[in-house]
Design a protein around this motif. Structure first.
Motif, PDB file in Angstrom:
ATOM      1  N   GLU A 266      -6.479  -0.113  -3.974  1.00 34.35           N
ATOM      2  CA  GLU A 266      -5.914   1.410  -3.931  1.00 34.35           C
ATOM      3  C   GLU A 266      -4.940   1.285  -2.935  1.00 34.35           C
ATOM      4  O   GLU A 266      -3.966   1.862  -3.115  1.00 34.35           O
ATOM      5  CB  GLU A 266      -7.128   2.229  -3.570  1.00 34.35           C
ATOM      6  N   VAL A 267      -5.218   0.790  -1.667  1.00 37.89           N
ATOM      7  CA  VAL A 267      -4.082   0.639  -0.720  1.00 37.89           C
ATOM      8  C   VAL A 267      -2.857  -0.021  -0.956  1.00 37.89           C
ATOM      9  O   VAL A 267      -1.953   0.382  -0.784  1.00 37.89           O
ATOM     10  CB  VAL A 267      -4.897   0.195   0.677  1.00 37.89           C
TER      11      VAL A 267
ATOM     12  N   ASP B 168      -2.090  -0.380  -4.230  1.00 39.21           N
ATOM     13  CA  ASP B 168      -1.256   0.434  -5.259  1.00 39.21           C
ATOM     14  C   ASP B 168      -0.462   1.654  -4.622  1.00 39.21           C
ATOM     15  O   ASP B 168       0.362   2.068  -5.173  1.00 39.21           O
ATOM     16  CB  ASP B 168      -2.247   0.977  -6.265  1.00 39.21           C
ATOM     17  N   GLN B 169      -0.937   1.908  -3.299  1.00 40.39           N
ATOM     18  CA  GLN B 169      -0.206   2.915  -2.733  1.00 40.39           C
ATOM     19  C   GLN B 169       0.767   2.651  -1.872  1.00 40.39           C
ATOM     20  O   GLN B 169       1.410   3.286  -1.040  1.00 40.39           O
ATOM     21  CB  GLN B 169      -1.386   3.987  -1.896  1.00 40.39           C
ATOM     22  N   ASN B 170       1.007   1.346  -1.770  1.00 41.43           N
ATOM     23  CA  ASN B 170       2.085   0.534  -1.215  1.00 41.43           C
ATOM     24  C   ASN B 170       2.005   0.589   0.319  1.00 41.43           C
ATOM     25  O   ASN B 170       2.950   0.771   0.976  1.00 41.43           O
ATOM     26  CB  ASN B 170       3.505   1.103  -1.865  1.00 41.43           C
ATOM     27  N   TRP B 171       0.792   0.825   0.918  1.00 37.90           N
ATOM     28  CA  TRP B 171       0.518   0.493   2.169  1.00 37.90           C
ATOM     29  C   TRP B 171       1.119  -0.505   2.662  1.00 37.90           C
ATOM     30  O   TRP B 171       1.611  -1.035   3.844  1.00 37.90           O
ATOM     31  CB  TRP B 171      -0.859   0.516   2.495  1.00 37.90           C
TER      32      TRP B 171
ATOM     33  N   ASN C 136       8.992   8.840  -4.817  1.00 36.54           N
ATOM     34  CA  ASN C 136       7.599   8.348  -5.052  1.00 36.54           C
ATOM     35  C   ASN C 136       6.897   8.456  -3.889  1.00 36.54           C
ATOM     36  O   ASN C 136       7.153   7.976  -2.918  1.00 36.54           O
ATOM     37  CB  ASN C 136       7.833   7.013  -5.686  1.00 36.54           C
TER      38      ASN C 136
ATOM     39  N   GLN D 225       4.498   7.444  -2.732  1.00 35.28           N
ATOM     40  CA  GLN D 225       3.672   6.129  -2.330  1.00 35.28           C
ATOM     41  C   GLN D 225       4.887   5.474  -1.440  1.00 35.28           C
ATOM     42  O   GLN D 225       4.430   4.449  -0.697  1.00 35.28           O
ATOM     43  CB  GLN D 225       3.178   5.272  -3.327  1.00 35.28           C
TER      44      GLN D 225
ATOM     45  N   LYS E 164      -7.025  13.525   1.297  1.00 34.86           N
ATOM     46  CA  LYS E 164      -6.927  14.217  -0.010  1.00 34.86           C
ATOM     47  C   LYS E 164      -8.650  14.206  -0.281  1.00 34.86           C
ATOM     48  O   LYS E 164      -9.261  13.667   0.262  1.00 34.86           O
ATOM     49  CB  LYS E 164      -6.484  12.939  -0.789  1.00 34.86           C
TER      50      LYS E 164
END
Lengths: 404, 340
Positions: free
Chosen positions: A173-174, A176-179, B226, B228, B255
């Motif tokens: 998830e992290v 995919d969220q581009n962290w 975006n 993100q 969230k």
């Protein structure tokens, strides 16, 4: 008995009857009266250390009942039976267990070289299968198993439990969220300071007990340890590797084994992403570890924890002299930030428990497992490619014929 | 098309501008940078001088002193001492006195939107360093609200006291701006005429960059298209004197399900602020003023904020917000992009 349990029971019944082809011919139609309990009735083939570990977890699971065990080693069988349900049957011949109509599904937790044969026979017997990792002893077996599984409607799950682990879901998830920014490298290691040797009562049992040390039984550290990490990198990247180079040796435990006691491989994935996969059996520092290197942060995955280390990015001066913005939490102050995760049920159980729960759910609801024959095939092939690269000194590439 | 006469005038003007720049430029000056970490974020200082006048160690000492006074994350700080339930009164040091005084001033001018007694709510919502196991329910909020409100604070000379026990304060909404001012004043004291001080995205600028003698440009950050992606610079504003700060809901939020909660909490309702504003950037004479009011404006919502700004002309502001159709757009007060 709760109503939903009855319906689950019926579902299993229908599923078993619906099995096509050979299996249906070999099995008599299963009447509803056969099922006396509301649980998935499971047979466990292989009650060595891993099999017994699974049996212990199953003992606490309400939906699954261990009704039979099978092992060729009497001590192992006895240990497994300790965790089985009341009235469970002990087998020494797995074929007899497969003929047992009282069994809906089997777990296969035997040495790697037997996986294919047992899986094929279990499919023929119409049993749903939970097969321990890694999937097969060689590449042709992997490809063949995919075809065979897809010819049935049986659930076929591979015990890559980390695909069910909240920790890795959170890491993905992290990502995919581009962290982490652009991720270009993975560094995986699974090191132990151990000779793997188990004590023997009878020297004749050497290979049966210490099968991990012999190439005729398994792929050594890559198939027995690093398999999980190869599977996880495949999962996180959503792809199999394209090529691999490697070097390995038996340089420390010169005790007659012929599996490597150290191996280092480098896999390449699409877009030039590299994953180094290492196993060293003479050092246990940071034993199990995956580091994901992004241009904005690193994730350091340990056995049951993960930490994120932000890169110290230079002030974005560029064309401007300063930047005003919402406060950036500076997480690079020498302190890693733990990546918190929680399983959906709020309790963080052993990942294998979630894996087994999903197996049950897949059987009841006729679903394809998350760790299925295709994902496991990709991991299994990657393992063999890595070993072959080290054995031959030649870079191995993913062949189009591998794609199912 | 320009006539040759116009062209000649333009060339002459350009020449004069260059001459003036050269005359005022301090050609042997260079930028000196000091960067580091403080208050859970980063700071970047630039000053222009012939040689190093201020060392990092001096800045670190200033920052440590501020931390010992204002940090709710430091158990030994003066503010933590005040927040101890057993404590009813503290003798303030200079930092706490100045910050509390300014906070109470903004509390009054904003009709209670900016309120440093919001701390128990901030904790309940998990926006402090204390982890929470779940979101607070209505009963919990109701229980906390009686302790919220700066009217429960009493400021007299050097004493800060609570009218009722249980009141706790958090000056995080203004401390970074204040810190920027403290460092700026330190530079002033050292006779530095050209500098840019930035702590956690809050800035103060004085003079011009050297040796070019050019007006400094400050980028205003906002969310990328975006969500993100890393935030991007949305606008650039030229500055030669004053503070500029941003409060935004695009970084620190959490969230639950599909709902995104901002870290700005409405001290009256006890719940996170939910309006169309994504970020507000404020210009004022100093950073503490800008920093205090950026919270106020984001709490007000766009319409009320613009009304408020009409009567408070010492502030200029730039807004990034969601239109009703969800499209992200921006607007600014008339004077925001002007140099003065």
């Amino acid at each position: 008995m709760e109503p939903n349990q009855i319906s689950r029971r019926k579902f299993i019944t229908k599923g078993a009857v619906a099995v096509g082809g050979l299996a249906a011919m070999r099995l008599p139609a299963l009447g509803a009266n056969v099922f006396k309990s509301s649980k998935l009735r499971l047979g466990l083939i292989g009650t060595g250390s891993r099999g017994t570990g699974l049996a212990i977890l199953i003992k606490d699971m309400a939906d699954i009942e261990l009704v039979a065990c099978c092992d060729i080693i009497p001590e192992h069988l006895k240990t497994g039976m300790n965790y089985a349900a009341k009235g469970a049957v002990a087998y020494t011949d797995y074929r007899k267990l497969l003929e047992d109509k009282n069994i809906d599904a089997v777990i296969i937790a035997t040495p790697l070289y037997t996986h294919y044969l047992l899986a094929v026979d279990a499919l023929s017997a119409g049993k749903h299968i939970y097969l321990e990792k890694s999937m097969t002893f060689n590449i042709p077996q992997s490809i063949d198993l995919v075809k065979r599984v897809n010819d049935t409607k049986l659930v076929f799950q591979i015990g890559f439990q980390y695909r069910y682990y909240g920790l890795y879901k959170r890491v993905k998830e992290v990502m995919d969220q581009n962290w982490l920014g652009k991720v270009s490298h993975f560094e995986c290691q699974y090191n132990q300071n151990s000779n793997w040797r188990k004590p023997l009562n009878d020297p004749k049992m050497e290979k049966a007990i210490n099968w991990r040390m012999y190439r005729e039984y398994c792929g050594g550290p890559l198939s027995e340890l690093c398999a999980h990490q190869i599977d996880m990198v495949n999962y996180m990247l959503g792809s199999h590797p394209l090529k691999v180079t490697g070097i390995g040796g038996i340089d420390y435990w010169k005790d007659g084994r012929d599996t490597y006691d150290n191996i280092r491989t480098i896999y390449e994935y699409p877009n030039g992403v590299k994953s180094s996969v290492t196993s060293v059996l003479s050092n246990a520092y940071n034993g199990y570890n995956i580091r994901i290197l992004g241009d904005r942060a690193t994730v350091d995955i340990q056995r049951d924890k993960a930490f994120i280390y932000a890169e110290s990015l230079e002030n974005k001066r560029g064309t401007v002299d300063g930047v005003t913005g919402a406060t950036i939490a500076a997480i690079t102050q020498g302190k890693p930030i733990e990546l918190k995760f929680e399983e959906p049920d709020g309790t963080n159980l052993e990942p294998t428990t979630y894996c087994l729960q999903d197996f049950f759910n897949c059987v009841v609801n006729h679903k394809k497992p998350i760790s299925n024959v295709e994902t496991a095939m990709e991991t299994s092939i990657a393992i063999h490619m890595g070993n072959t690269a080290a054995d031959t000194g030649l870079m191995q590439t993913w062949k189009p014929s591998y794609n199912s | 098309m320009k006539t040759s006469y116009q062209a000649a005038v333009l060339i002459l003007i350009n020449y004069l501008v260059v001459c003036i720049n050269v005359a005022f430029a301090q050609s042997n000056f260079k930028p000196i940078y000091i960067n580091g970490y403080t208050q859970g974020t980063t700071y970047h200082l630039t000053y222009y001088a012939k040689d190093s006048i201020v060392r990092k160690q001096e800045i670190t000492e200033i920052l440590n002193k501020i931390d010992s006074s204002l940090s709710v994350y430091k158990p030994y700080s003066l503010i933590s001492k005040f927040n101890n339930p057993a404590c009813m009164e503290v003798i303030m040091d200079e930092h706490l006195r100045k910050v509390v005084k300014k906070s109470l001033e903004i509390y009054k001018k904003s009709g209670g939107i900016f309120d440093i007694t919001v701390y128990p709510l901030v904790r309940a919502w998990g926006f402090s360093n204390k982890e929470i196991s779940g979101l607070p329910d209505a009963a919990t909020i109701k229980q906390i609200l009686p302790y919220v409100g700066s009217d429960k604070l009493l400021l007299k000379d050097n004493k800060l006291s609570k009218k009722i026990p249980g009141v706790q304060i958090d000056v995080d909404g203004i401390a970074q701006g204040y810190t920027v001012d403290v460092i700026s004043e330190y530079f002033n004291k050292k006779k530095i005429k050209n500098y840019l001080v930035e702590v956690g995205g809050e800035l103060r600028v004085k003079g011009k960059k050297q040796p070019e003698n050019k007006t400094m440009q400050v980028g205003i950050e906002g969310p990328a298209k975006n969500a993100q992606d890393e935030p991007v610079i949305q606008k650039v504003v030229k500055m030669d004197n004053g503070g500029i700060t941003t409060s935004g809901n695009y970084r620190k939020y959490f969230k639950e399900g599909d709902k995104v909660f901002s870290h700005s909490i409405d001290p009256k309702t006890g719940y996170p602020v939910q309006n169309q504003l994504i970020a507000v950037t404020v210009k004022a004479k100093d950073a503490i003023t800008a920093d205090g009011y950026d919270n106020v404006l984001i709490g007000m919502g766009l319409t009320n904020a613009l009304k408020f700004l009409k009567h408070h002309t010492f502030l200029q502001a730039y807004f990034i917000y969601h239109k009703k159709n969800g499209i992200v757009t921006d607007t600014a007060t008339a004077g925001f992009f002007k140099l003065k």
